[in-house]
Design a protein around this motif. Structure first.
Motif, short mmCIF file in Angstrom:
data_model
loop_
_atom_site.label_atom_id
_atom_site.label_comp_id
_atom_site.label_asym_id
_atom_site.label_seq_id
_atom_site.Cartn_x
_atom_site.Cartn_y
_atom_site.Cartn_z
N LYS A 39 2.18 2.61 9.29
CA LYS A 39 2.36 3.57 8.20
C LYS A 39 2.97 4.85 8.72
O LYS A 39 2.71 5.20 9.87
N ASP A 50 0.86 -1.19 0.00
CA ASP A 50 0.00 0.00 0.00
C ASP A 50 0.89 1.23 0.00
O ASP A 50 1.73 1.41 0.89
N MET A 51 0.74 2.07 -1.00
CA MET A 51 1.55 3.29 -1.08
C MET A 51 1.10 4.26 0.02
O MET A 51 -0.07 4.32 0.37
#
Ligand code: MG
Length: 348
Positions: free
Chosen positions: A154, A9-10
Protein backbone atom coordinates in the motif's frame (compact mmCIF):
# COMPACT_ATOMS: atom_id res chain seq x y z
CA UNK A 1 -11.55 -26.31 -9.09
CA UNK A 2 -8.96 -23.52 -8.53
CA UNK A 3 -10.39 -20.16 -7.63
CA UNK A 4 -9.11 -16.64 -8.17
CA UNK A 5 -10.12 -13.98 -5.68
CA UNK A 6 -9.40 -10.27 -5.70
CA UNK A 7 -9.40 -8.15 -2.55
CA UNK A 8 -9.86 -4.48 -3.31
CA UNK A 9 -9.00 -2.04 -0.53
CA UNK A 10 -9.11 1.73 -0.91
CA UNK A 11 -6.01 3.60 0.33
CA UNK A 12 -6.61 5.81 3.41
CA UNK A 13 -10.17 6.11 2.13
CA UNK A 14 -11.68 9.00 4.15
CA UNK A 15 -8.47 11.03 4.12
CA UNK A 16 -7.96 10.48 0.38
CA UNK A 17 -11.48 11.72 -0.35
CA UNK A 18 -10.74 14.89 1.64
CA UNK A 19 -7.49 15.38 -0.30
CA UNK A 20 -9.26 14.83 -3.59
CA UNK A 21 -12.02 17.31 -2.74
CA UNK A 22 -9.71 19.99 -1.27
CA UNK A 23 -6.60 20.31 -3.45
CA UNK A 24 -4.90 22.42 -0.76
CA UNK A 25 -4.77 19.28 1.44
CA UNK A 26 -2.82 17.24 -1.11
CA UNK A 27 0.60 16.13 0.01
CA UNK A 28 -0.26 17.31 3.54
CA UNK A 29 -0.93 15.38 6.74
CA UNK A 30 -4.74 15.21 6.85
CA UNK A 31 -6.41 13.82 9.95
CA UNK A 32 -10.11 13.05 9.70
CA UNK A 33 -11.79 13.10 13.11
CA UNK A 34 -12.54 15.31 16.09
CA UNK A 35 -10.73 18.64 16.37
CA UNK A 36 -7.67 18.35 18.62
CA UNK A 37 -9.07 20.73 21.24
CA UNK A 38 -12.05 18.43 21.83
CA UNK A 39 -12.30 15.04 23.44
CA UNK A 40 -12.66 12.64 20.54
CA UNK A 41 -10.72 10.41 18.21
CA UNK A 42 -9.07 10.15 14.82
CA UNK A 43 -11.08 8.11 12.35
CA UNK A 44 -8.62 8.22 9.43
CA UNK A 45 -5.20 9.62 8.62
CA UNK A 46 -3.57 10.37 5.27
CA UNK A 47 -0.27 8.66 4.47
CA UNK A 48 1.52 11.94 5.21
CA UNK A 49 -0.01 11.93 8.73
CA UNK A 50 0.76 8.24 9.22
CA UNK A 51 4.45 9.09 8.88
CA UNK A 52 4.02 10.88 12.21
CA UNK A 53 2.53 7.69 13.70
CA UNK A 54 -1.00 9.08 13.65
CA UNK A 55 -3.46 6.15 13.63
CA UNK A 56 -7.22 5.79 13.60
CA UNK A 57 -8.96 5.43 16.98
CA UNK A 58 -6.18 7.47 18.64
CA UNK A 59 -7.37 10.52 20.64
CA UNK A 60 -7.22 13.62 18.44
CA UNK A 61 -5.24 15.37 21.17
CA UNK A 62 -2.51 12.73 20.91
CA UNK A 63 -2.54 13.01 17.12
CA UNK A 64 -2.02 16.77 17.36
CA UNK A 65 0.99 16.24 19.60
CA UNK A 66 2.52 13.70 17.21
CA UNK A 67 1.77 15.77 14.15
CA UNK A 68 1.63 19.48 15.07
CA UNK A 69 1.01 20.59 11.48
CA UNK A 70 -1.77 18.06 10.93
CA UNK A 71 -4.86 19.39 9.19
CA UNK A 72 -7.90 18.24 11.16
CA UNK A 73 -11.02 17.67 9.08
CA UNK A 74 -14.43 16.66 10.42
CA UNK A 75 -15.69 13.39 8.97
CA UNK A 76 -18.32 13.60 6.23
CA UNK A 77 -19.81 10.14 6.56
CA UNK A 78 -22.53 10.72 3.99
CA UNK A 79 -19.93 11.65 1.36
CA UNK A 80 -17.84 8.56 2.20
CA UNK A 81 -20.87 6.30 1.99
CA UNK A 82 -21.98 7.56 -1.42
CA UNK A 83 -18.38 7.36 -2.67
CA UNK A 84 -18.35 3.76 -1.45
CA UNK A 85 -21.53 2.98 -3.40
CA UNK A 86 -19.99 4.41 -6.60
CA UNK A 87 -16.85 2.32 -6.16
CA UNK A 88 -18.92 -0.84 -5.53
CA UNK A 89 -20.78 -0.06 -8.79
CA UNK A 90 -17.45 -0.01 -10.64
CA UNK A 91 -16.53 -3.38 -9.10
CA UNK A 92 -19.91 -4.89 -10.01
CA UNK A 93 -19.44 -3.81 -13.62
CA UNK A 94 -16.64 -6.41 -13.79
CA UNK A 95 -18.52 -9.25 -12.12
CA UNK A 96 -21.68 -9.66 -10.05
CA UNK A 97 -19.66 -11.83 -7.65
CA UNK A 98 -18.76 -8.97 -5.29
CA UNK A 99 -18.82 -9.24 -1.50
CA UNK A 100 -18.72 -5.84 0.14
CA UNK A 101 -16.77 -6.15 3.39
CA UNK A 102 -16.90 -2.56 4.57
CA UNK A 103 -17.18 0.95 3.27
CA UNK A 104 -13.85 0.67 1.40
CA UNK A 105 -13.19 -3.03 0.96
CA UNK A 106 -14.57 -5.89 -1.17
CA UNK A 107 -13.81 -9.37 -2.43
CA UNK A 108 -14.42 -10.35 -6.06
CA UNK A 109 -14.55 -13.91 -7.34
CA UNK A 110 -12.93 -13.72 -10.78
CA UNK A 111 -12.32 -17.47 -11.21
CA UNK A 112 -14.24 -17.44 -14.49
CA UNK A 113 -12.25 -14.58 -15.96
CA UNK A 114 -9.25 -15.18 -18.14
CA UNK A 115 -6.63 -12.82 -16.73
CA UNK A 116 -7.16 -11.78 -13.11
CA UNK A 117 -4.14 -9.48 -13.03
CA UNK A 118 -5.41 -7.60 -16.05
CA UNK A 119 -8.82 -7.26 -14.37
CA UNK A 120 -7.11 -5.92 -11.23
CA UNK A 121 -5.16 -3.35 -13.27
CA UNK A 122 -8.31 -2.29 -15.07
CA UNK A 123 -10.21 -1.88 -11.76
CA UNK A 124 -7.42 0.28 -10.38
CA UNK A 125 -7.35 2.38 -13.52
CA UNK A 126 -11.10 2.97 -13.54
CA UNK A 127 -11.28 3.86 -9.83
CA UNK A 128 -8.41 6.31 -10.38
CA UNK A 129 -9.88 7.86 -13.52
CA UNK A 130 -13.53 7.93 -12.54
CA UNK A 131 -13.27 8.62 -8.80
CA UNK A 132 -9.84 10.23 -8.45
CA UNK A 133 -8.79 7.76 -5.75
CA UNK A 134 -6.17 5.04 -5.47
CA UNK A 135 -6.79 1.47 -4.37
CA UNK A 136 -4.67 -1.54 -3.55
CA UNK A 137 -5.58 -4.97 -4.85
CA UNK A 138 -4.50 -8.44 -3.84
CA UNK A 139 -4.85 -11.35 -6.24
CA UNK A 140 -4.74 -14.91 -4.96
CA UNK A 141 -6.46 -18.27 -4.72
CA UNK A 142 -8.60 -17.47 -1.66
CA UNK A 143 -9.93 -14.63 0.49
CA UNK A 144 -7.34 -14.88 3.25
CA UNK A 145 -4.40 -14.61 0.86
CA UNK A 146 -6.04 -11.99 -1.37
CA UNK A 147 -6.55 -9.76 1.69
CA UNK A 148 -2.98 -10.25 2.86
CA UNK A 149 -1.80 -9.40 -0.65
CA UNK A 150 -3.82 -6.18 -0.90
CA UNK A 151 -2.16 -4.90 2.27
CA UNK A 152 1.30 -5.83 1.11
CA UNK A 153 2.29 -2.85 -1.03
CA UNK A 154 0.00 0.00 0.00
CA UNK A 155 -0.76 2.58 -1.31
CA UNK A 156 -1.61 1.99 -4.98
CA UNK A 157 -0.38 -1.60 -4.77
CA UNK A 158 -1.05 -4.71 -6.81
CA UNK A 159 0.25 -7.94 -5.30
CA UNK A 160 -0.21 -11.48 -6.55
CA UNK A 161 0.30 -14.54 -4.36
CA UNK A 162 0.31 -17.74 -6.44
CA UNK A 163 -0.91 -21.06 -5.10
CA UNK A 164 2.60 -22.54 -5.55
CA UNK A 165 4.36 -19.87 -3.53
CA UNK A 166 1.80 -19.29 -0.79
CA UNK A 167 3.46 -21.40 1.93
CA UNK A 168 6.80 -19.65 1.37
CA UNK A 169 5.14 -16.24 1.23
CA UNK A 170 3.48 -16.81 4.60
CA UNK A 171 6.54 -18.18 6.40
CA UNK A 172 8.21 -14.94 7.59
CA UNK A 173 4.99 -13.09 8.48
CA UNK A 174 4.10 -12.61 12.17
CA UNK A 175 1.20 -14.75 13.45
CA UNK A 176 -0.72 -11.52 14.03
CA UNK A 177 -1.13 -11.17 10.25
CA UNK A 178 -3.78 -13.88 10.45
CA UNK A 179 -7.21 -12.34 10.92
CA UNK A 180 -8.55 -13.42 14.32
CA UNK A 181 -5.12 -13.43 15.98
CA UNK A 182 -5.22 -10.29 18.14
CA UNK A 183 -2.43 -9.14 20.46
CA UNK A 184 -3.64 -11.36 23.34
CA UNK A 185 -3.68 -14.51 21.19
CA UNK A 186 -0.39 -13.53 19.54
CA UNK A 187 1.17 -13.22 22.98
CA UNK A 188 -0.19 -16.60 24.05
CA UNK A 189 1.27 -18.19 20.91
CA UNK A 190 4.56 -16.39 21.46
CA UNK A 191 4.74 -17.85 24.97
CA UNK A 192 4.76 -21.26 23.25
CA UNK A 193 7.58 -20.19 20.93
CA UNK A 194 5.34 -19.44 17.95
CA UNK A 195 6.20 -16.05 16.45
CA UNK A 196 5.84 -16.39 12.70
CA UNK A 197 3.36 -18.15 10.47
CA UNK A 198 6.27 -20.44 9.57
CA UNK A 199 6.44 -21.50 13.24
CA UNK A 200 2.74 -22.28 13.06
CA UNK A 201 3.22 -24.32 9.89
CA UNK A 202 5.83 -26.47 11.60
CA UNK A 203 4.40 -26.77 15.09
CA UNK A 204 3.32 -30.14 16.42
CA UNK A 205 1.73 -28.48 19.46
CA UNK A 206 -1.96 -28.94 20.09
CA UNK A 207 -3.21 -25.38 19.62
CA UNK A 208 -6.68 -26.01 21.07
CA UNK A 209 -5.64 -25.20 24.66
CA UNK A 210 -4.37 -21.82 23.42
CA UNK A 211 -6.94 -20.75 20.84
CA UNK A 212 -9.90 -23.08 21.44
CA UNK A 213 -12.11 -23.89 18.48
CA UNK A 214 -10.08 -21.51 16.28
CA UNK A 215 -7.20 -24.05 16.27
CA UNK A 216 -8.29 -25.85 13.08
CA UNK A 217 -8.83 -22.65 11.14
CA UNK A 218 -5.54 -21.22 12.40
CA UNK A 219 -3.55 -24.22 11.19
CA UNK A 220 -5.29 -23.99 7.80
CA UNK A 221 -4.61 -20.28 7.41
CA UNK A 222 -0.94 -20.86 8.26
CA UNK A 223 -0.80 -23.19 5.27
CA UNK A 224 -2.63 -20.69 3.09
CA UNK A 225 -5.87 -22.66 3.03
CA UNK A 226 -9.22 -20.85 3.15
CA UNK A 227 -12.38 -22.31 1.67
CA UNK A 228 -14.73 -19.44 2.48
CA UNK A 229 -16.73 -18.53 -0.60
CA UNK A 230 -17.31 -14.96 -1.75
CA UNK A 231 -20.61 -14.39 0.03
CA UNK A 232 -23.25 -12.57 -1.95
CA UNK A 233 -25.93 -12.66 0.75
CA UNK A 234 -26.79 -9.32 2.29
CA UNK A 235 -25.03 -7.25 4.91
CA UNK A 236 -23.86 -8.84 8.11
CA UNK A 237 -26.24 -9.49 10.99
CA UNK A 238 -23.79 -9.61 13.87
CA UNK A 239 -20.22 -8.78 14.85
CA UNK A 240 -18.28 -10.65 17.51
CA UNK A 241 -14.88 -11.27 19.02
CA UNK A 242 -13.70 -13.92 21.45
CA UNK A 243 -10.58 -14.55 23.50
CA UNK A 244 -9.51 -17.94 24.81
CA UNK A 245 -7.08 -17.55 27.68
CA UNK A 246 -3.77 -19.35 27.89
CA UNK A 247 -4.81 -20.62 31.31
CA UNK A 248 -8.27 -20.24 32.81
CA UNK A 249 -8.38 -17.00 34.69
CA UNK A 250 -10.46 -14.74 36.92
CA UNK A 251 -7.65 -12.17 37.19
CA UNK A 252 -9.53 -8.88 36.74
CA UNK A 253 -6.79 -6.89 34.92
CA UNK A 254 -6.34 -9.71 32.39
CA UNK A 255 -10.08 -9.91 31.78
CA UNK A 256 -10.36 -6.15 31.45
CA UNK A 257 -7.46 -6.02 28.97
CA UNK A 258 -9.06 -8.75 26.86
CA UNK A 259 -12.45 -7.00 26.98
CA UNK A 260 -10.88 -3.70 25.94
CA UNK A 261 -9.12 -5.31 23.02
CA UNK A 262 -12.28 -7.06 21.84
CA UNK A 263 -14.42 -3.94 22.33
CA UNK A 264 -12.00 -2.02 20.17
CA UNK A 265 -12.05 -4.78 17.52
CA UNK A 266 -15.83 -4.91 17.24
CA UNK A 267 -16.11 -1.10 17.38
CA UNK A 268 -13.71 -0.85 14.45
CA UNK A 269 -15.89 -3.23 12.47
CA UNK A 270 -19.00 -1.20 13.37
CA UNK A 271 -17.21 1.91 12.19
CA UNK A 272 -16.07 0.31 8.94
CA UNK A 273 -19.59 -0.96 8.25
CA UNK A 274 -21.16 2.39 9.13
CA UNK A 275 -23.52 0.73 11.63
CA UNK A 276 -24.29 0.80 15.37
CA UNK A 277 -25.47 -1.97 17.69
CA UNK A 278 -28.71 -2.09 19.67
CA UNK A 279 -27.82 -5.40 21.32
CA UNK A 280 -24.58 -6.06 23.20
CA UNK A 281 -23.82 -9.56 24.45
CA UNK A 282 -21.11 -11.16 26.55
CA UNK A 283 -20.18 -14.82 26.40
CA UNK A 284 -18.24 -16.74 29.02
CA UNK A 285 -16.99 -20.31 29.04
CA UNK A 286 -15.69 -22.05 32.16
CA UNK A 287 -13.09 -24.78 32.62
CA UNK A 288 -15.75 -27.49 32.23
CA UNK A 289 -16.85 -25.90 28.92
CA UNK A 290 -20.21 -24.76 30.23
CA UNK A 291 -21.01 -21.58 28.34
CA UNK A 292 -23.31 -18.68 29.13
CA UNK A 293 -24.33 -15.61 27.19
CA UNK A 294 -26.08 -12.55 28.60
CA UNK A 295 -27.26 -9.59 26.61
CA UNK A 296 -28.70 -6.16 26.91
CA UNK A 297 -30.96 -4.33 24.50
CA UNK A 298 -30.21 -0.61 24.37
CA UNK A 299 -32.41 2.44 23.78
CA UNK A 300 -29.65 4.26 21.94
CA UNK A 301 -27.36 2.15 19.75
CA UNK A 302 -23.75 1.69 20.89
CA UNK A 303 -21.00 2.80 18.54
CA UNK A 304 -17.74 3.21 20.44
CA UNK A 305 -15.26 0.83 22.01
CA UNK A 306 -15.64 2.57 25.36
CA UNK A 307 -19.43 2.17 25.43
CA UNK A 308 -19.18 -1.47 24.43
CA UNK A 309 -16.47 -2.14 27.00
CA UNK A 310 -18.54 -0.60 29.81
CA UNK A 311 -21.67 -2.47 28.78
CA UNK A 312 -19.73 -5.74 28.71
CA UNK A 313 -18.33 -5.05 32.21
CA UNK A 314 -21.85 -4.25 33.39
CA UNK A 315 -23.24 -7.52 31.99
CA UNK A 316 -20.46 -9.56 33.60
CA UNK A 317 -20.94 -7.88 36.99
CA UNK A 318 -24.74 -7.88 37.00
CA UNK A 319 -24.92 -11.58 36.18
CA UNK A 320 -21.96 -12.49 38.40
CA UNK A 321 -20.35 -14.37 35.56
CA UNK A 322 -16.79 -14.26 36.89
CA UNK A 323 -17.26 -16.22 40.09
CA UNK A 324 -15.11 -18.96 38.56
CA UNK A 325 -12.04 -18.73 36.28
CA UNK A 326 -12.88 -18.26 32.61
CA UNK A 327 -11.60 -20.28 29.74
CA UNK A 328 -13.11 -17.94 27.15
CA UNK A 329 -14.59 -14.48 27.09
CA UNK A 330 -16.41 -12.92 24.17
CA UNK A 331 -18.35 -9.84 23.06
CA UNK A 332 -21.10 -9.92 20.46
CA UNK A 333 -23.05 -7.12 18.80
CA UNK A 334 -26.33 -7.58 16.98
CA UNK A 335 -29.48 -5.72 15.91
CA UNK A 336 -27.23 -3.56 13.75
CA UNK A 337 -28.79 -0.24 12.79
CA UNK A 338 -27.60 3.05 11.28
CA UNK A 339 -25.84 5.18 13.91
CA UNK A 340 -28.04 7.94 15.30
CA UNK A 341 -25.18 10.15 16.41
CA UNK A 342 -21.89 11.09 14.90
CA UNK A 343 -19.85 8.26 16.30
CA UNK A 344 -16.50 9.94 15.80
CA UNK A 345 -17.20 13.01 17.85
CA UNK A 346 -17.99 11.23 21.08
CA UNK A 347 -15.60 11.68 23.97
CA UNK A 348 -13.20 8.83 24.51
MG1 MG B 1 -8.70 0.80 3.21
Amino acid sequence: MPRTILHVDMDAFFASIEQRDSPEYRGKPVIVGSPPNQRGVVCAASYEARKFKVRSAMPSRTAAKLCPHGIFVRPRMEVYRSESALIMDILRSFTPLVERMSVDEAYLDVSEMEDAVLVAKEIKRRIKEERGLTSSIGVSCNKFLAKLASGFQKPDGLTVICEEEKVEFLKPLPVGSIHGVGPVTAQALQAKGIQTIGDLQNTTLDLAPIVGSFAGTLKQRALGIDDRPVDLSDERKSISAETTFLTDTDHRPTLRAALKEMASDVAQTLDAEGVAALTVQVKVRYSDFTTFTRQIRLQEPATTAVEIYHLACFLLAKNQLVKRPLRLLGIGLSTLVPPTRDQFLLPL
